[in-house]
Scaffold this active site. Structure first.
Site, PDB file in Angstrom:
ATOM      1  CG  ASP A   1      -0.675   2.352  -6.711  1.00 56.56           C
ATOM      2  OD1 ASP A   1      -0.625   3.438  -6.107  1.00 56.56           O
ATOM      3  OD2 ASP A   1      -0.096   2.152  -7.783  1.00 56.56           O
ATOM      4  CG  LEU A   2      -3.233  -3.390  -5.602  1.00 57.67           C
ATOM      5  CD1 LEU A   2      -2.779  -4.847  -5.623  1.00 57.67           C
ATOM      6  CD2 LEU A   2      -4.324  -3.170  -6.637  1.00 57.67           C
TER       7      LEU A   2
END
Length: 396
Positions: free
Chosen positions: A170-171
């Site tokens: 996600d990051l």
């Protein structure tokens, strides 16, 4: 209150943020932290789903959504979509992480929006890509960690697959999306045209596998778990001392020789089992056991000081409290104390990049849902009568 830029670097750009959960909001946060006017578009309170990170007052949500303004719009109604399109007419960027079919159904896909704003940079973050056999699958961080190979090389040998302790797919997906947006904005200065920026959690994860992908694509290897030791550079890893554990990283022949001297084992330099990088890899178990035996004669602090003084990289293994207590971490000043009008004093992590003339700061704490709706719509030209009518009709 009008836009308060967190930096002058991107202050001239306006971003319409249609994302939720983590990857998309991370991209928006990156742009907001560098000064862009990020307008977070959310469903009205009575219609919202579980699109927040631990609730709006939770630490996760507060960290992720600082430096943004918030507006609510009912995108299930035609007038809500019409209002959104009016905002997009004068925007520079749209961020979205819908499933690929949703934006087409709503009529806010790139092909539609570029007709009303040819300079628009439209960024899409998905689980697996906009097209292909998995395009319509739901995508989440841990799914991408597994499919992208990360979990196969994480953990102790024979332990079975292990996820990393942060939502790295996600990051990285969010950071790569923000990077792509900035590249597209730079290119727009030459061409005058916007474009569609696409990334996915799967692509981000594969890219972040870095040298492990090269081992697979160039060397034909299938990397496995190496635990706390570097898979190819020996000795590099976690070692036990008299009172705990430390990380040691020995890269290069000269560093290896210094390390052997500090460890009181100059004979390792000429020993056939440890003389070369390849020999150290073959005899890693013997060498690591010898290193650990010697390290347990003294404390972690002793070895950290001794090894670093010799130019051998070495550091303690901290929990989060210990990490923030590190003198160097305090010197870097990444933690910023701010005052939330809703929740009081907060300490939030700032950007890990420093610019000398246009630094980033936390200029605005995380807003409540729809806190700036009427302010932003008024900026777009909607008068008070129209706003009251739309509110009564549930448009926002």
């Amino acid at each position: 209150m009008p836009h308060i830029p967190a930096s002058q670097a991107l202050a001239r750009f306006r971003v319409i943020d249609l994302t939720q959960v983590r990857a998309g909001p991370t991209a928006a946060r990156q742009l907001a932290d560098w000064g862009a006017d990020v307008i977070q578009v959310q469903m009205p309170e009575h219609m919202r789903g579980d699109d927040t990170l631990g609730g709006q007052e939770g630490s996760d949500y507060q960290y992720t959504h600082r430096n943004k303004r918030s507006i609510t719009l009912n995108l299930k109604e035609a007038e809500g979509i019409a209002v959104l399109k009016k905002l997009i007419e004068k925007a520079d960027v749209v961020l979205e992480n819908f499933r690929p079919d949703v934006k087409n159904r709503l009529g806010i896909d790139y092909e539609t929006l570029e007709k009303i704003n040819p300079g628009l940079v439209y960024a899409s973050i998905s689980g697996f890509g906009q097209t292909g056999p998995y395009a319509q699958r739901p995508g989440f961080d841990q799914i991408a960690q597994g499919m992208g190979g990360l979990m196969s090389v994480t953990g102790l040998p024979g332990q079975g697959p292990v996820r990393v302790g942060i939502p790295i797919a996600d990051l990285c997906g969010g950071i790569f999306a923000a990077y792509g947006v900035v590249v597209a904005l730079l290119e727009r200065e030459r061409s005058g045209k916007g474009q569609w920026v696409q990334t996915s959690l799967l692509q981000a994860m594969l890219y972040m596998m870095d040298f492990q992908t090269a081992r697979a694509t160039i060397d034909g290897e299938v990397p496995g778990q190496a635990g706390n030791f570097h898979p190819t550079s020996i000795p590099t890893g976690v070692y036990k001392t008299k009172d705990g554990h430390i990380n040691i990283a020995v890269f290069g022949g000269k560093i290896w020789e210094r390390f052997a001297e500090v460890m009181g084992a100059p004979e390792w330099i000429a020993d056939e089992r440890s003389q070369s990088k390849s020999a150290r890899s073959v005899h890693r178990d013997w060498l690591n056991a010898e290193i650990e035996r010697r390290l347990q004669a003294n404390t972690s602090d002793y070895w950290i000081e001794k090894l670093n003084a010799a130019g051998v990289a070495c550091g303690r293994i901290n929990d989060m409290k210990q990490a923030f207590d590190e003198p160097q971490v305090q010197h870097l000043g990444m933690v910023q104390e701010v005052e939330s009008p809703h929740l009081g004093k907060q300490k939030l992590m700032g950007q890990p990049v420093t610019l000398s003339r246009t630094p980033s700061r936390i200029a605005r704490t995380t807003p409540r849902r729809g806190e700036h709706t009427e302010e932003i719509l008024a900026e777009a030209g909607f008068d008070r009568t129209t706003l009251e009518r739309m509110k009564a009709a549930g448009v926002y």
